[in-house]
Design an enzyme around this catalytic site. Structure first.
Site, short mmCIF file in Angstrom:
data_model
loop_
_atom_site.label_atom_id
_atom_site.label_comp_id
_atom_site.label_asym_id
_atom_site.label_seq_id
_atom_site.Cartn_x
_atom_site.Cartn_y
_atom_site.Cartn_z
N LYS A 54 0.80 -1.14 -0.23
CA LYS A 54 0.17 0.15 0.10
C LYS A 54 0.61 0.82 -0.01
O LYS A 54 1.78 1.34 0.42
CB LYS A 54 -1.03 -0.22 1.01
CG LYS A 54 0.03 0.10 2.95
CD LYS A 54 -0.56 -0.20 4.13
CE LYS A 54 -0.35 -0.50 5.06
NZ LYS A 54 -1.08 -1.19 6.31
N TYR A 82 15.87 30.19 8.65
CA TYR A 82 14.36 30.75 9.11
C TYR A 82 14.16 31.38 10.60
O TYR A 82 14.71 30.43 11.39
CB TYR A 82 12.64 30.17 8.49
CG TYR A 82 12.83 30.63 7.34
CD1 TYR A 82 12.31 31.42 6.63
CD2 TYR A 82 12.82 29.17 6.07
CE1 TYR A 82 12.06 31.39 4.84
CE2 TYR A 82 12.79 29.26 4.63
CZ TYR A 82 11.98 30.43 4.69
OH TYR A 82 12.11 30.95 2.73
N MET A 99 11.70 24.48 2.97
CA MET A 99 10.90 23.48 1.69
C MET A 99 12.36 22.91 1.09
O MET A 99 11.86 21.59 0.61
CB MET A 99 9.88 24.67 0.73
CG MET A 99 9.47 23.93 -0.09
SD MET A 99 8.50 24.62 -1.06
CE MET A 99 7.00 25.93 0.14
C1 LIG Z 1 -0.10 -1.48 7.07
C2 LIG Z 1 -0.60 -2.69 6.62
C3 LIG Z 1 0.21 -4.16 7.28
C4 LIG Z 1 1.42 -4.30 7.42
O1 LIG Z 1 1.83 -3.56 8.38
P1 LIG Z 1 2.99 -3.53 8.81
O2 LIG Z 1 3.62 -3.00 10.90
O3 LIG Z 1 4.43 -2.14 8.00
O4 LIG Z 1 3.78 -5.60 9.20
C5 LIG Z 1 -0.53 -5.54 7.50
N1 LIG Z 1 -2.32 -5.67 7.86
C6 LIG Z 1 -2.67 -4.45 7.36
C7 LIG Z 1 -4.02 -5.03 7.66
C8 LIG Z 1 -2.42 -3.18 7.30
O5 LIG Z 1 -3.15 -2.28 7.52
#
Ligand SMILES: *Cc1c(COP(=O)(O)O)cnc(C)c1O
Length: 377
Positions: free
Chosen positions: A51, A272, A320
């Site tokens: 993801k 800054y 930035m």
């Molecule tokens: C993001 C996520 C993972 C992975 O988690 P990590 O801690 O990065 O290994 C696994 N299962 C679900 C449902 C997640 O949202």
């Protein structure tokens, strides 16, 4: 990428590459991390959570490298991510959408051969209706909330779900899953509580395979493994749990070019807001990355970079597009225009930067900017 353009720390940037920051992603280390987790899990298997563009590292190259190494299960959070990844992977790779579907996305999901994680009775009914309308058998995963209150069937919906499953029609449940809220803290009692709740679910919904562990969960031991673990951060070299040495290999390194070096007198204001005032004559280098490149502004006056193993503290506020560092510890002339300093690498881990910024490795990775030149090894 040509290897003669390979950027080595402490040398200057060849002009062929029009970038001032270099993000190197070691796909070999990624694959070795997956192999290591797979060995811990066997005979259970390790999926890959890709993801958020594989935590910022590039979902496509990451998923392809893992597929070539035998990984067949890929989790994204959003349907749009699954649509983007689908053409990059062979049909026998399964792509799961953790958030499930928004109303209206069901048909495209079915047509695309993407598997939703159903989190509620509402999502369940929509998917069932889609299977009916398309006159097709459609796969799905059921997610249960075991104590995180984020996603999944809450306990009070379980009886209705069990009832609905008796007439499941054309929906095929591949496995059931839940997510651990505190797997990175092995001592925390919430892990055991969620495990006990998962066991109750396994009783109530007997006969289904289980997916439970994220990265940290894999290190909690066999009872947490189910048949399919879902590691994310550990694949990318992040520490799976607090309070133990990180067993994973680093995957990401980040080097950024110096754009100016100057000597300032005692009393000079730096950056800054004049947030730093030189306590003595000092040498300052400005490097070409800032908060727009994902280096948190919270590193102002706290973090550091490295050059040939020497720690160079960040002084003043993170801008930035640039950051000032105190290079007084280096011999005069050691740094020049185009010299590269290390932000992530052998001397500074993801966890180091995250700690200095008051955040977690996940956030550092997923915010890494798009102006860096990316090299996959
Ligand atoms: C993001 C996520 C993972 C992975 O988690 P990590 O801690 O990065 O290994 C696994 N299962 C679900 C449902 C997640 O949202």
């Amino acid at each position: 990428m040509d290897d003669d353009l390979l950027v080595s720390r402490g040398r200057s940037v060849p002009h062929a590459q029009p970038a001032t920051g270099y993000l190197t992603i070691d796909l070999g280390a990624l694959v070795r991390n997956h192999q290591r987790l797979s060995a811990m899990l066997a005979p259970s298997r390790a999926a890959a959570v890709v993801k958020a563009d594989a935590y910022g590292l590039g979902a496509e190259p990451v998923a392809k490298a893992l597929y070539e190494n035998g990984c067949r299960h890929f989790f994204v959070a959003q349907f749009v991510e699954a649509l983007r990844l689908r053409p990059a992977l062979a049909r026998d790779a399964q792509i799961f959408v953790l958030n499930g579907l928004q109303p209206g996305d069901e048909e495209a999901c079915a047509e695309g051969g993407i598997i939703p994680v159903l989190n509620s009775l509402e999502q369940w009914r929509q998917w069932l209706a889609t299977a009916r309308a398309l006159r097709r058998r459609l796969p799905a995963v059921l997610q249960f909330d075991t104590g995180m209150s984020r996603l999944g069937f809450p306990p009070e919906e379980r009886p209705a779900l069990a009832e609905a499953l008796r007439t499941a029609g054309n929906v095929e449940i591949l496995f059931v899953m839940s997510h651990l809220a505190s797997a990175d803290e092995p001592e925390y009692e919430q892990n055991g509580e969620q495990l006990a709740e998962m066991a109750r679910i396994a009783d109530e919904f007997a006969g289904f395979d289980i997916s439970f562990a994220n990265s940290g969960g894999i290190f909690l031991g066999k009872p947490y493994h189910g048949v399919l673990a879902r590691p994310g951060i550990a694949l990318y070299g992040g520490a799976p749990a607090a309070g133990m040495p990180n067993p994973m290999q680093p995957v990401v390194s980040l080097d950024v070019a110096v754009v100016q070096v100057r000597t300032v007198p005692v009393g000079a204001k730096v950056g800054y807001g004049g947030a730093h005032v030189a306590q003595a004559d000092m040498r300052i280098a400005t490097i070409a990355a800032g908060y727009a490149d994902g280096l948190p502004r919270n590193l102002s006056g706290r973090g550091a970079v490295y050059y040939q193993g020497i720690r160079l503290p960040i002084v003043g506020r993170v801008s930035m597009d640039s950051i000032m560092i105190d290079v007084t510890a280096l011999p005069e002339g050691a740094l020049a225009l185009g010299s590269l300093v290390e932000i992530l690498g052998p001397h500074q881990t993801l966890e180091d930067v995250a700690r200095d910024a008051g955040t977690i490795s996940y956030e550092i990775l997923t915010r890494l900017g798009h102006r860096y030149h990316r090299r996959y090894r």
